[in-house]
Write an enzyme that holds these catalytic residues in place. Structure first.
Site, PDB file in Angstrom:
ATOM      1  N   GLY A   1       0.828  -1.218   0.000  1.00 16.77           N
ATOM      2  CA  GLY A   1       0.000   0.000   0.000  1.00 16.77           C
ATOM      3  C   GLY A   1       0.857   1.259   0.000  1.00 16.77           C
TER       4      GLY A   1
ATOM      5  N   ARG B   1      -1.678   8.682   3.503  1.00 17.98           N
ATOM      6  CA  ARG B   1      -1.994   9.585   4.614  1.00 17.98           C
ATOM      7  C   ARG B   1      -0.818   9.892   5.523  1.00 17.98           C
ATOM      8  NH1 ARG B   1      -7.024   7.526   7.600  1.00 17.98           N
ATOM      9  NH2 ARG B   1      -6.534   5.483   6.761  1.00 17.98           N
TER      10      ARG B   1
ATOM     11  N   ASN C   1     -12.194  -6.730  12.544  1.00 20.00           N
ATOM     12  CA  ASN C   1     -11.199  -7.569  11.881  1.00 20.00           C
ATOM     13  C   ASN C   1      -9.828  -6.925  12.010  1.00 20.00           C
ATOM     14  OD1 ASN C   1      -9.811  -9.315  10.173  1.00 20.00           O
ATOM     15  ND2 ASN C   1     -10.330  -8.117   8.343  1.00 20.00           N
TER      16      ASN C   1
ATOM     17  N   ALA D   1      49.499  28.374  33.379  1.00 20.47           N
ATOM     18  CA  ALA D   1      48.234  28.883  32.844  1.00 20.47           C
ATOM     19  C   ALA D   1      48.496  29.621  31.532  1.00 20.47           C
ATOM     20  CB  ALA D   1      47.576  29.815  33.853  1.00 20.47           C
TER      21      ALA D   1
HETATM   22  C1  UD1 Z   1      -8.041  -4.083   5.900  1.00 16.91           C
HETATM   23  C2  UD1 Z   1      -9.199  -5.075   5.957  1.00 16.91           C
HETATM   24  C3  UD1 Z   1     -10.119  -4.704   7.102  1.00 16.91           C
HETATM   25  C4  UD1 Z   1      -9.330  -4.682   8.411  1.00 16.91           C
HETATM   26  C5  UD1 Z   1      -8.146  -3.748   8.275  1.00 16.91           C
HETATM   27  C6  UD1 Z   1      -7.306  -3.897   9.529  1.00 16.91           C
HETATM   28  C7  UD1 Z   1      -9.513  -5.776   3.659  1.00 16.91           C
HETATM   29  C8  UD1 Z   1     -10.349  -5.643   2.446  1.00 16.91           C
HETATM   30  N1  UD1 Z   1      -9.908  -5.034   4.701  1.00 16.91           N
HETATM   31  O1  UD1 Z   1      -8.599  -2.821   5.598  1.00 16.91           O
HETATM   32  O2  UD1 Z   1     -11.181  -5.617   7.221  1.00 16.91           O
HETATM   33  O3  UD1 Z   1     -10.161  -4.285   9.458  1.00 16.91           O
HETATM   34  O4  UD1 Z   1      -7.343  -4.095   7.138  1.00 16.91           O
HETATM   35  O5  UD1 Z   1      -6.148  -3.174   9.452  1.00 16.91           O
HETATM   36  O6  UD1 Z   1      -8.584  -6.535   3.681  1.00 16.91           O
HETATM   37  N2  UD1 Z   1      -2.022  -3.855   0.904  1.00 16.91           N
HETATM   38  C9  UD1 Z   1      -1.300  -4.396  -0.142  1.00 16.91           C
HETATM   39  N3  UD1 Z   1      -1.807  -4.314  -1.399  1.00 16.91           N
HETATM   40  C10 UD1 Z   1      -3.015  -3.757  -1.661  1.00 16.91           C
HETATM   41  C11 UD1 Z   1      -3.746  -3.205  -0.595  1.00 16.91           C
HETATM   42  C12 UD1 Z   1      -3.232  -3.284   0.683  1.00 16.91           C
HETATM   43  O7  UD1 Z   1      -0.212  -4.920   0.062  1.00 16.91           O
HETATM   44  O8  UD1 Z   1      -3.400  -3.741  -2.834  1.00 16.91           O
HETATM   45  C13 UD1 Z   1      -1.472  -3.907   2.252  1.00 16.91           C
HETATM   46  C14 UD1 Z   1      -1.230  -2.540   2.835  1.00 16.91           C
HETATM   47  O9  UD1 Z   1       0.104  -2.121   2.568  1.00 16.91           O
HETATM   48  C15 UD1 Z   1      -1.446  -2.769   4.326  1.00 16.91           C
HETATM   49  C16 UD1 Z   1      -2.463  -3.902   4.367  1.00 16.91           C
HETATM   50  O10 UD1 Z   1      -2.403  -4.518   3.114  1.00 16.91           O
HETATM   51  O11 UD1 Z   1      -0.291  -3.193   4.979  1.00 16.91           O
HETATM   52  C17 UD1 Z   1      -3.861  -3.419   4.666  1.00 16.91           C
HETATM   53  O12 UD1 Z   1      -4.256  -2.522   3.671  1.00 16.91           O
HETATM   54  P1  UD1 Z   1      -5.231  -1.312   3.977  1.00 16.91           P
HETATM   55  O13 UD1 Z   1      -5.515  -0.596   2.724  1.00 16.91           O
HETATM   56  O14 UD1 Z   1      -4.733  -0.536   5.119  1.00 16.91           O
HETATM   57  O15 UD1 Z   1      -6.529  -2.125   4.409  1.00 16.91           O
HETATM   58  P2  UD1 Z   1      -7.796  -1.519   5.086  1.00 16.91           P
HETATM   59  O16 UD1 Z   1      -8.618  -0.881   4.073  1.00 16.91           O
HETATM   60  O17 UD1 Z   1      -7.354  -0.723   6.264  1.00 16.91           O
END
Ligand code: UD1
Ligand code: CA
Length: 450
Positions: free
Chosen positions: A11, A15, A169, A421
């Site tokens: 990701g 933010r 979750n 000194a």
């Molecule tokens: C995800 C969960 C949510 C959970 C939350 C907890 C899903 C759809 N939702 O949401 O239920 O409560 O985490 O933290 O899984 N990442 C990738 N590739 C991507 C997207 C994300 O590697 O395409 C990685 C991000 O870097 C991160 C993690 O996955 O480390 C979670 O991604 P993030 O977008 O934060 O998930 P949430 O929408 O917060």
């Protein structure tokens, strides 16, 4: 059972508003991703697979030897991210543990508990959940009448009733490997064009397979980092944990909220730490020391029974019973022998001061070798830099340097030599000889004292 782990970290971390990839932001001196790696390394010897996307180059470089890497490009969601690890892991393990690179607060014990729970579970997955008042955007956990998890609803798709669910979750799962890879291919594409890992839960439950939930005891372990506000919150939790452990191990911390001890620092028993003290970068502190207030110690070794007040100590070695401060700066290569005393406004770099040597006020010592029992008068300076190179000053044991002595290096003072000194020493002074003036010249032989 063979366990392999996958850490999702592709990701963007928008933010964070940062040039630095999110998982490279440090918490107590250690990059965020290192915490996730440490936890899985405590569970399985096998190399974890880290899924990278944004900032892949820098992240891979920082953790080369610690993981295998796969690239997710474009980033089409958490389910799609996990799919990228299939090529490396299919047929390699019985269980696949999945965690995130931006959740640094899990203990090995918690994640190991999840893995152990899945080992005896008949269904294809055990997931981590937590109860919290504020959902922080986490998916809601919907359970069936038997208490198995039926589905996870993302906040954006949740009904008002589902939004009111307090079980969240966390985002950590342990899967049966032979079920996982096939099920991943059955995840439907979301309206936003993404593949949600969370859909695996419904894929299992609707096929009549049970999904087990392991509830986090301390919800703070589930703090994930999306903004720098979360970063500060997570660091505060880590700090509190570390400080508690040291207090339980016999270290007095006057104000734990104002004491900053990094992981990998070691501290001896009965040491007392006053507020606004920072112990960093693998420093090692002996027992019965008094540190602070307002002290920074990094990359240094401190012996027992030392007192260090309002000072900065970097890359230094300090033996037992040394006292220093306020306002001392020890720089790289400073080595203080037993019982050395440094008073206010002293700087020492790349130099050895022998046992019992005293430097009370306003001095700079650089590139010097100084014997035992030397008195360094107020305002003494080693003039070690001639504009081109650094030169060495050698001072024998029991030397007495008068106030405001300038030692123009390279120069050597024999054992028991004295300077008057304000002396500007440009030539070597033989043992037991008094030299005075500018430039300093020998004026008298001295008696050798016991
Ligand atoms: C995800 C969960 C949510 C959970 C939350 C907890 C899903 C759809 N939702 O949401 O239920 O409560 O985490 O933290 O899984 N990442 C990738 N590739 C991507 C997207 C994300 O590697 O395409 C990685 C991000 O870097 C991160 C993690 O996955 O480390 C979670 O991604 P993030 O977008 O934060 O998930 P949430 O929408 O917060
Ligand atoms: Ca997140």
């Amino acid at each position: 059972m063979k366990i392999k782990s996958v850490i999702l970290a592709a990701g963007q971390g928008t933010r964070m508003k940062s040039q630095l990839p999110k998982v490279l932001h440090p918490l107590l001196g250690k990059p965020m991703l290192q915490y996730a790696l440490d936890v899985v390394q405590g569970i399985t010897q096998d190399m974890p697979v880290v899924v990278l996307g944004h900032g892949a180059g820098a992240i891979r470089q920082a953790f080369t030897d610690q993981a295998d890497f796969v690239i997710q490009e474009p980033q089409l969601g958490t389910g799609h991210a996990l799919q990228q690890a299939e090529a490396l892991l299919a047929g390699q393990a019985d269980l696949i543990l999945v965690t995130y690179g931006d959740m640094p607060l899990f203990t090995t014990q918690t994640i190991d508990g999840l893995v152990q729970a899945q080992k005896t579970h008949a269904g294809p997955v055990t997931m981590l959940t937590m109860f919290a008042e504020h959902a922080r955007g986490f998916g809601r956990v919907v359970r069936d009448e038997q208490g198995w998890v039926k589905t996870i609803v993302e906040e954006a798709q949740a009904t008002p009733q589902q939004l009111a669910i307090h079980e969240l979750n966390v985002g950590v799962y342990c899967f049966q490997a032979n079920w996982l890879w096939g099920a991943l291919r059955r995840i439907p594409i979301s309206p936003k064009g993404e593949y949600y890992l969370t859909d695996l839960i419904e894929i299992a439950s609707s096929a009549g397979l049970s999904v087990q939930a392991q509830v986090l005891e301390d919800g703070r372990e589930g703090i994930g980092i999306n903004t720098r506000i979360h970063l500060a919150e997570a660091e505060a939790v880590l700090r509190e944990r570390i400080n508690r452990n040291w207090m339980l191990a016999g270290v007095t911390i006057i104000d734990p909220q104002r004491t900053y001890i990094e992981p990998n620092v070691l501290i001896g028993q009965d040491t007392v730490i006053w507020p606004d003290t920072y112990l960093q970068s693998n420093s090692k502190i002996g027992s019965e020391c008094i540190l602070g207030p307002n002290t920074i110690i990094r990359k240094s070794q401190i012996g027992a029974r030392c007192k260090i007040c309002a000072s900065v100590v970097e890359g230094a070695q300090v033996e037992d019973e040394v006292e220093m401060g306020p306002y001392v700066h020890l720089r790289k290569g400073a080595h203080l022998g037993q019982g050395v005393h440094l008073g206010n406004f002293g700087e020492v770099k790349n130099s050895y001061l022998g046992p019992g040597t005293k430097m009370g006020h306003f001095s700079y010592i650089g590139d010097a070798q100084i014997g035992a029992g030397v008195n360094i008068g107020a305002g003494t300076i080693t003039c070690n830099f001639d504009g081109e190179k650094k030169n060495v000053t050698e001072i024998g044991a029991q030397v007495f340097l008068g106030s405001d002595t300038m030692l123009v290096a390279p120069v050597k003072l024999g054992e028991g030599a004295h300077t008057g000194a304000g002396a500007v020493v440009t030539k070597d002074i033989p043992p037991y000889t008094l030299a005075v003036g500018i430039p300093a010249r020998p004026i008298r032989k001295l008696e050798k004292r016991e």
